[in-house]
Write a protein that holds these residues in place. Structure first.
Motif, mmCIF file in Angstrom:
data_model
loop_
_atom_site.group_PDB
_atom_site.id
_atom_site.type_symbol
_atom_site.label_atom_id
_atom_site.label_comp_id
_atom_site.label_asym_id
_atom_site.label_seq_id
_atom_site.Cartn_x
_atom_site.Cartn_y
_atom_site.Cartn_z
ATOM 1 N N LYS A 57 12.724 0.772 5.527
ATOM 2 C CA LYS A 57 11.391 1.049 6.049
ATOM 3 C C LYS A 57 11.365 0.774 7.555
ATOM 4 O O LYS A 57 10.433 1.104 8.239
ATOM 5 C CB LYS A 57 10.447 0.098 5.302
ATOM 6 N N THR A 66 5.149 -4.147 -10.252
ATOM 7 C CA THR A 66 5.492 -3.100 -9.294
ATOM 8 C C THR A 66 4.392 -2.879 -8.255
ATOM 9 O O THR A 66 4.631 -2.242 -7.239
ATOM 10 C CB THR A 66 5.791 -1.778 -10.015
ATOM 11 N N HIS A 67 3.196 -3.426 -8.526
ATOM 12 C CA HIS A 67 2.160 -3.315 -7.488
ATOM 13 C C HIS A 67 2.603 -4.031 -6.220
ATOM 14 O O HIS A 67 2.252 -3.632 -5.129
ATOM 15 C CB HIS A 67 0.834 -3.876 -7.993
ATOM 16 N N ARG A 68 3.416 -5.086 -6.390
ATOM 17 C CA ARG A 68 3.886 -5.807 -5.203
ATOM 18 C C ARG A 68 4.889 -4.975 -4.407
ATOM 19 O O ARG A 68 5.069 -5.193 -3.211
ATOM 20 C CB ARG A 68 4.512 -7.141 -5.617
ATOM 21 N N LEU A 69 5.540 -4.039 -5.091
ATOM 22 C CA LEU A 69 6.425 -3.118 -4.392
ATOM 23 C C LEU A 69 5.609 -2.027 -3.708
ATOM 24 O O LEU A 69 5.714 -1.811 -2.497
ATOM 25 C CB LEU A 69 7.399 -2.479 -5.398
ATOM 26 N N VAL A 70 4.763 -1.385 -4.490
ATOM 27 C CA VAL A 70 4.156 -0.153 -4.006
ATOM 28 C C VAL A 70 3.001 -0.435 -3.042
ATOM 29 O O VAL A 70 2.735 0.331 -2.129
ATOM 30 C CB VAL A 70 3.753 0.746 -5.212
ATOM 31 N N TRP A 71 2.333 -1.562 -3.195
ATOM 32 C CA TRP A 71 1.231 -1.893 -2.286
ATOM 33 C C TRP A 71 1.741 -2.396 -0.943
ATOM 34 O O TRP A 71 0.968 -2.532 -0.003
ATOM 35 C CB TRP A 71 0.314 -2.954 -2.899
ATOM 36 N N THR A 72 3.005 -2.736 -0.861
ATOM 37 C CA THR A 72 3.513 -3.244 0.409
ATOM 38 C C THR A 72 4.353 -2.190 1.134
ATOM 39 O O THR A 72 5.026 -2.503 2.091
ATOM 40 C CB THR A 72 4.337 -4.527 0.194
ATOM 41 N N GLN A 73 4.333 -0.951 0.644
ATOM 42 C CA GLN A 73 4.917 0.133 1.423
ATOM 43 C C GLN A 73 3.882 0.561 2.463
ATOM 44 O O GLN A 73 2.762 0.073 2.473
ATOM 45 C CB GLN A 73 5.314 1.294 0.502
ATOM 46 N N SER A 74 4.281 1.504 3.315
ATOM 47 C CA SER A 74 3.435 1.796 4.488
ATOM 48 C C SER A 74 2.018 2.266 4.154
ATOM 49 O O SER A 74 1.111 2.107 4.944
ATOM 50 C CB SER A 74 4.110 2.853 5.362
ATOM 51 N N HIS A 75 1.825 2.860 2.955
ATOM 52 C CA HIS A 75 0.530 3.475 2.699
ATOM 53 C C HIS A 75 -0.521 2.528 2.141
ATOM 54 O O HIS A 75 -1.706 2.828 2.206
ATOM 55 C CB HIS A 75 0.693 4.652 1.745
ATOM 56 N N PRO A 128 10.503 -6.345 -7.801
ATOM 57 C CA PRO A 128 9.936 -5.256 -8.591
ATOM 58 C C PRO A 128 10.420 -3.889 -8.098
ATOM 59 O O PRO A 128 10.432 -3.624 -6.891
ATOM 60 C CB PRO A 128 8.427 -5.404 -8.379
ATOM 61 N N PHE A 188 8.679 -6.298 2.538
ATOM 62 C CA PHE A 188 8.455 -7.419 1.623
ATOM 63 C C PHE A 188 9.254 -7.201 0.349
ATOM 64 O O PHE A 188 9.261 -6.103 -0.206
ATOM 65 C CB PHE A 188 6.963 -7.531 1.303
ATOM 66 N N LEU A 195 -1.131 -9.087 -0.051
ATOM 67 C CA LEU A 195 -1.320 -8.988 -1.503
ATOM 68 C C LEU A 195 -2.406 -9.946 -1.964
ATOM 69 O O LEU A 195 -3.056 -9.721 -2.964
ATOM 70 C CB LEU A 195 -0.008 -9.294 -2.244
ATOM 71 N N ARG A 219 -2.562 0.068 -0.808
ATOM 72 C CA ARG A 219 -3.010 0.267 -2.184
ATOM 73 C C ARG A 219 -4.102 1.313 -2.342
ATOM 74 O O ARG A 219 -4.235 1.901 -3.405
ATOM 75 C CB ARG A 219 -3.456 -1.060 -2.790
ATOM 76 N N TYR A 268 10.675 0.379 -9.930
ATOM 77 C CA TYR A 268 10.363 1.156 -11.130
ATOM 78 C C TYR A 268 11.618 1.331 -11.957
ATOM 79 O O TYR A 268 12.581 1.940 -11.512
ATOM 80 C CB TYR A 268 9.746 2.494 -10.752
ATOM 81 N N TRP A 328 -2.425 4.562 -2.790
ATOM 82 C CA TRP A 328 -1.740 4.513 -4.086
ATOM 83 C C TRP A 328 -2.701 4.828 -5.218
ATOM 84 O O TRP A 328 -2.426 5.667 -6.079
ATOM 85 C CB TRP A 328 -1.128 3.122 -4.264
ATOM 86 N N LEU A 377 7.014 7.069 0.715
ATOM 87 C CA LEU A 377 5.957 6.097 0.974
ATOM 88 C C LEU A 377 5.980 5.544 2.400
ATOM 89 O O LEU A 377 5.068 4.845 2.800
ATOM 90 C CB LEU A 377 6.059 4.920 -0.012
ATOM 91 N N ASN A 378 7.066 5.828 3.134
ATOM 92 C CA ASN A 378 7.175 5.235 4.463
ATOM 93 C C ASN A 378 7.539 6.290 5.505
ATOM 94 O O ASN A 378 8.646 6.818 5.480
ATOM 95 C CB ASN A 378 8.239 4.141 4.447
ATOM 96 N N PRO A 379 6.628 6.545 6.424
ATOM 97 C CA PRO A 379 6.887 7.560 7.447
ATOM 98 C C PRO A 379 8.120 7.209 8.295
ATOM 99 O O PRO A 379 8.830 8.103 8.749
ATOM 100 C CB PRO A 379 5.619 7.551 8.292
ATOM 101 N N VAL A 412 0.946 -2.892 7.633
ATOM 102 C CA VAL A 412 1.619 -2.670 6.360
ATOM 103 C C VAL A 412 2.916 -1.893 6.583
ATOM 104 O O VAL A 412 3.932 -2.147 5.941
ATOM 105 C CB VAL A 412 0.701 -1.911 5.377
ATOM 106 N N ALA A 413 2.891 -0.959 7.528
ATOM 107 C CA ALA A 413 4.069 -0.132 7.783
ATOM 108 C C ALA A 413 5.172 -0.927 8.477
ATOM 109 O O ALA A 413 6.341 -0.556 8.413
ATOM 110 C CB ALA A 413 3.676 1.077 8.615
#
Lengths: 321, 289
Positions: free
Chosen positions: B145, A98-107, B85, B79, B53, A109, B87, A112, B102-104, B74-75
């Motif tokens: 996004k 899930t790091h690949r999901l959450v680290w590639t959102q706008s904010h 993946p 990907f 990554l 790592r 949750y 996070w 997580l995304n403005p 990143v924004a």
């Protein structure tokens, strides 16, 4: 980000809150029982009158020994928080991808990690703080019961010291930091949890062994066969020794010939003490150093935590790639 | 126009093994780009480098003209990793809420529409979704996004044919609507052939081809003729791959130089033949144009 961190942490936090409630409930019940015994056995009145309460105190200790010792298990709480909260924090995300999901959102790592770390750290510190408060309150009746010369429940005694003041918070922060760092380095939950144990415990025990040397201990010399003038003050007695005339420590009291013929025992003892010049020497840390020791020990653990956390953050942000 | 994805001597090594090496690329925007190659060719590595990554061992990659990890980039890059993946304990609705948190630039109405169109139950836990549904949800999160560039790693590899068709259909309609640039990797050429206008071919950790498909097809020909004469072709033309039967040789030839010898039959090449030829070429220097 903090809202996601909260959502992900929720099951953990809720189950921990339930566990905490159980512990608090147990503390309330046992505290009542102890208070009742203090009152009903007359121990309370005895202590207030300043008399010799050893027998009553002994009876009290005997009855509640198991309960008192069971709370010693709470010493494990900081470690468990490190193992079960810290260990999986980074490791589980890496394990499940899930790091690949959450680290590639706008904010990214960095945010996070800050959110997840911050939330769990606050939660862990809150749990420990509540537990410490409860333990301190719970210990109130015990603190009055000082078995002679033993100071079993003195505040500097490690069975008490470790649950008091600010050190539990420092332990928790440290265990948690170790868990997070191990998770980032090992990238697997179980090894991270095991590593947390393997690192936390030796450090904790090591600092415990160092504690008596945080400040040079004091000594109290008093006549052989008598009670220390500091008895019942709650000092941490590190050593209780006998010295002879020359001032060297001895573990053998020899009876000179002149004393052997004396008929009554008290007289014989007085003779031996007189002839051999025997005295008791106690090495101790006075109870007044409690907060100094708390600060020193917390400082050690917070310093270590800062270093370990810095490593964890650096590893996640720069090296995990 | 700046390329959406630019690599310069890009390489990444794991231990002593190079997963990607000497990768120099410039991918133009506004289309669907296929990244093709056999398993282990470096597709995932290239995409992971592009999305920040992974860090390059050597060289440089720029996305939308910037470094992958700079905050603005990143924004703007969506990907979806190969294993999609998500949750597992979150519901579909919570997953969308996560996207918004997580995304403005999150497109909430769009995300809901997409989920309704796909027919996903909002209160279903992600862990209970089928593979196809999960892929659709992961794609929805990436698309909502509102990225300028969407990177999809093997998006349909583990889907059944119907889920695969649905997924690609959703993707294509999005591309038509929003004009997002898509780079999708696949080890299956069929998916790419239907959807991609630009092809990047990776094999043995190196880029073998990178051009739009029309150009690629027009640059290559299949030539069949007597095996004995094959050697003469090698001297005048770039032969990408040669297949020998007992008497016959089938050669994939690059370039437009005329082949006048009546002994040789010339026919256009299919994308599949082209890709297979380049994938099975073991020595990259043979194909250096």
């Amino acid at each position: 980000m903090i809202r996601l961190a909260w959502r992900l942490a929720r099951p953990n936090l809720v189950s921990s809150a339930v566990l905490l409630a159980v512990v608090v409930g147990y503390a309330v019940l046992t505290n009542r029982a102890m208070t009742a015994q203090l009152r009903d056995s007359g121990l309370d009145a005895c202590i207030a009158s300043g008399g010799d309460c050893d027998l009553l105190a002994q009876a009290f200790s005997d009855r509640f020994n198991l309960i008192i010792n069971s709370f010693g298990l709470l010493n494990l709480a900081p470690m468990l928080l490190g193992v079960f909260w810290g260990g999986p924090l980074v490791a589980r995300e890496l394990e499940q991808g899930t790091h690949r999901l959450v680290w590639t959102q706008s904010h990214g790592r960095g945010r996070w990690l800050a959110a997840r770390l911050g939330l769990y750290l606050a939660g862990a510190v809150a749990v420990t703080a509540i537990m410490t408060e409860v333990m301190t309150w719970w210990f109130k009746p015990l603190e009055r019961v000082q078995v002679e010369g033993d100071a079993a429940f003195g505040r500097l005694n490690s069975d008490v010291f470790d649950f008091r003041g600010i050190v539990p918070l420092a332990y928790t922060v440290f265990a948690f930091a170790v868990g997070v760092a191990a998770g980032a380095l090992f990238k697997r939950t179980i090894p991270a949890m095991v590593a947390t144990l393997a690192i936390y415990l030796p450090v904790k025990i090591g600092v415990l062994l160092l504690r008596e040397r945080f400040q040079p201990p004091l000594t109290e010399t008093y006549p052989f066969g008598t009670t220390s003038p500091r008895a019942g003050k709650g000092d941490w007695r590190i050593a209780h020794e006998v010295i002879d005339k020359a001032g060297t420590v001895t573990n053998r009291v020899s009876v000179p010939a002149v004393c052997r013929t004396l008929p009554d025992e008290a007289a014989m003892r007085a003779c031996v003490t007189e002839q051999g010049g025997y005295r008791f020497v106690d090495t101790y840390q006075p109870v007044g150093r409690f907060w100094t020791f708390q600060l020193i020990e917390s400082g050690i653990f917070v310093g270590l935590s800062a270093a370990v956390l810095a490593l964890a953050v650096w590893w996640v942000v720069r090296k995990l790639a | 126009m700046t390329p959406v994805l630019e690599a310069e001597g890009l390489g990444r090594r794991y231990g002593r093994q190079w997963a990607l090496r000497d990768c120099t690329l410039a991918l133009p925007g506004g289309q669907v780009i296929g990244l093709v190659g056999p398993n282990g060719a470096g597709k995932t590595t290239l995409l992971s480098l592009a999305v920040g990554l992974l860090r390059p061992t050597e060289g440089e990659v720029r996305v939308l003209g910037r470094r992958p990890r700079s905050p603005g980039t990143v924004a703007e890059v969506g990907f979806v990793a190969q294993d999609k993946p998500l949750y597992r304990n979150l519901t579909v609705a919570e997953t969308l809420r996560m996207g918004a948190w997580l995304n403005p630039g999150w497109d909430a109405p769009g995300a809901r529409d997409r989920i309704t169109r796909i027919g996903l139950p909002m209160d279903q836990k992600v862990g209970k979704l089928s593979g196809g549904q999960r892929s659709q949800l992961a794609l929805t999160v990436a698309l909502s996004k509102r990225p300028k560039l969407l990177l999809l790693d093997e998006p349909v590899a583990d889907l059944d044919p119907i889920a695969r068709r649905d997924f690609l259909r959703t993707l294509m309609s999005e591309v038509a609507e929003s004009g997002v640039t898509v780079v999708l990797s696949s080890h299956l050429l069929a998916d790419v052939e239907k959807t991609c206008e630009f092809l990047v071919l990776l094999a043995t950790s190196h880029v073998q081809l990178a051009d739009d498909t029309e150009t690629l097809l027009s640059q290559h020909r299949m030539v069949t003729g007597p095996r004995a004469d094959a050697q003469s072709l090698f001297s005048a033309h770039t032969v990408v791959q040669a297949d020998y039967a007992e008497r016959q040789a089938t050669l994939l030839v690059r370039g437009r130089a005329p082949i006048n010898d009546p002994m040789w039959t010339v026919r256009p090449v299919s994308l599949e033949e082209l890709a297979l030829a380049y994938m099975s070429t073991s020595l990259p220097q043979e194909v250096a144009a």
